[in-house]
Design a protein around this motif. Structure first.
Motif, short mmCIF file in Angstrom:
data_model
loop_
_atom_site.label_atom_id
_atom_site.label_comp_id
_atom_site.label_asym_id
_atom_site.label_seq_id
_atom_site.Cartn_x
_atom_site.Cartn_y
_atom_site.Cartn_z
N TYR A 1 -1.42 -3.55 -3.85
CA TYR A 1 -1.24 -3.44 -5.42
C TYR A 1 -0.15 -2.51 -5.69
CZ TYR A 1 -5.78 -5.46 -4.96
OH TYR A 1 -6.80 -6.48 -4.51
N ARG A 2 1.06 -2.86 -6.09
CA ARG A 2 2.22 -1.91 -6.19
C ARG A 2 2.19 -0.92 -7.40
NH1 ARG A 2 6.11 -3.86 -2.48
NH2 ARG A 2 4.95 -4.94 -1.06
N ASP A 3 1.10 -1.12 -8.27
CA ASP A 3 1.10 -0.16 -9.16
C ASP A 3 0.29 1.23 -8.93
OD1 ASP A 3 1.97 -1.92 -11.35
OD2 ASP A 3 0.15 -2.89 -11.56
N ILE A 4 -0.21 1.10 -7.69
CA ILE A 4 -0.82 2.32 -7.31
C ILE A 4 0.21 3.34 -7.09
CG2 ILE A 4 -2.15 3.39 -5.27
CD1 ILE A 4 -3.64 0.77 -5.09
N SER B 1 2.08 9.96 -11.06
CA SER B 1 1.72 10.56 -12.36
C SER B 1 0.62 11.94 -11.90
CB SER B 1 1.21 9.69 -13.24
OG SER B 1 2.54 8.82 -13.68
N SER C 1 1.74 6.41 0.05
CA SER C 1 1.53 5.37 -0.88
C SER C 1 2.78 4.27 -0.66
CB SER C 1 1.51 5.67 -2.23
OG SER C 1 2.50 6.25 -2.76
N GLU C 2 3.95 4.76 -0.14
CA GLU C 2 5.02 3.88 0.24
C GLU C 2 5.47 3.95 1.71
OE1 GLU C 2 7.21 2.80 -2.26
OE2 GLU C 2 5.79 3.53 -3.74
N PRO D 1 3.08 4.34 -8.47
CA PRO D 1 3.53 5.10 -9.86
C PRO D 1 2.31 6.05 -10.44
CG PRO D 1 4.40 2.83 -9.77
CD PRO D 1 3.39 2.94 -8.65
N ILE D 2 1.06 5.27 -10.04
CA ILE D 2 -0.04 6.13 -10.60
C ILE D 2 -0.37 7.20 -9.87
CG2 ILE D 2 -2.80 6.01 -10.80
CD1 ILE D 2 -2.43 2.95 -11.48
N ALA E 1 -1.63 0.60 -1.84
CA ALA E 1 -0.52 0.42 -2.42
C ALA E 1 0.52 -0.55 -2.11
CB ALA E 1 0.13 1.69 -2.35
#
Length: 290
Positions: free
Chosen positions: A194-197, A203, A110-111, A199-200, A191
């Motif tokens: 949408y940068r919230d992906i 988790s 994702s990064e 951290p989601i 990601a």
């Protein structure tokens, strides 16, 4: 604007250009990226060296950390689940080794474009180079952790359980790598937008680690009978369980059902379809999103 950057289609290509949103350009990116293997092989190896620079034993700290973690979990849960350590420790160790690859494919995937922002904007290369670099780096880490597996083969006599069926671990590992590529492409693209992906996903993978049979076995739950045995079947819903099983079972000489392969192959087809659609529509926009 350089001609090489235009030709690569990664930096100077207009994000809304119709010519960039074709499957031909998506396949070309994957092909060109693989063709630049000298670049991503070198970068992936450099990532390992840089992380452990000035360390005496270097990347073998990865092996030590994984071995200590597997030993601690094996000793504790073999007692809690009443499973012989000789049987449970290889199960946990190989499970952790494979899980590390799966986890990194999701979280680091994702990064993958965000962390390579500088290279994407300055180096005229295919976008897939960064994905191949990630997968190659994980392959190197996996190879280091295989030392623990080789020790278990001798120390605990795991080799006695192996047969010709254990060779199925080879195509299983190849399939795992193939899936790591599409996972990094899909999660990496979205990601980045949408940068919230990110951290989601971090988790979510922590939750899936608990729900995946690594520290526990489905057989131990089924042996208890009743509702516990029924709940053990919930593990079948977890797709990562099937990826884990096709690699771990042959490596420790356990029997394996063919449906695990069918599920993984089906997910692979769907995943690559989504990855190609994502590359087709959004690959030219990634340099602007990072």
């Amino acid at each position: 604007m350089s001609a090489s950057a235009i030709d690569s289609g990664t930096v100077d290509e207009a994000p809304h250009g119709s010519g960039s949103q074709t499957f031909r350009r998506a396949f070309r990116d994957l092909k060109d990226g693989f063709g630049q293997r000298e670049l991503w092989l070198s970068l992936g190896w450099q990532d390992i060296k840089q992380k452990y620079r000035r360390s005496v034993i270097g990347p073998f700290w990865i092996t030590i950390a994984t071995g200590v973690q597997a030993s601690a979990i094996g000793l504790l849960y073999s007692a809690l689940l009443d499973i012989p350590l000789r049987e449970f420790l290889p199960y946990v160790t190989v499970g952790l080794i494979v899980w590390n690859v799966i986890n990194a494919s999701i979280t680091e995937g994702s990064e993958v474009f965000i962390s390579n922002e500088g290279l994407i904007k300055q180096l005229p290369s295919a976008l897939s180079v960064h994905v191949y670099r990630l997968v190659w780096r994980q392959a190197l880490l996996f190879a280091h952790n295989l030392i623990i597996y080789l020790i278990l083969l001798v120390a605990l006599g795991v080799w006695a359980n192996l047969s010709w069926a254990s060779l199925m671990a080879i195509p299983a590992l190849a399939l795992l790598g193939l899936n790591a590529v599409w996972v990094a492409i899909v999660f990496g693209i979205f990601a980045t937008r949408y940068r919230d992906i990110g951290p989601i996903l971090s988790s979510l993978t922590l939750l899936l680690f608990v729900l995946t049979p690594i520290m526990w076995t489905t057989q131990s739950l089924e042996a208890q009978g009743g509702q516990v045995a029924e709940r053990a079947k919930i593990a079948e819903i977890n797709p990562l369980f099937h990826y884990l099983d096709i690699v771990r079972a042959p490596m420790i000489g356990q029997p394996q059902e063919a449906y695990h392969w069918y599920i993984v192959l089906a997910i692979t087809v769907v995943g690559w379809t989504v990855a190609l659609l994502g590359m087709r529509k959004y690959r030219a926009r990634v340099p602007y999103w990072v």
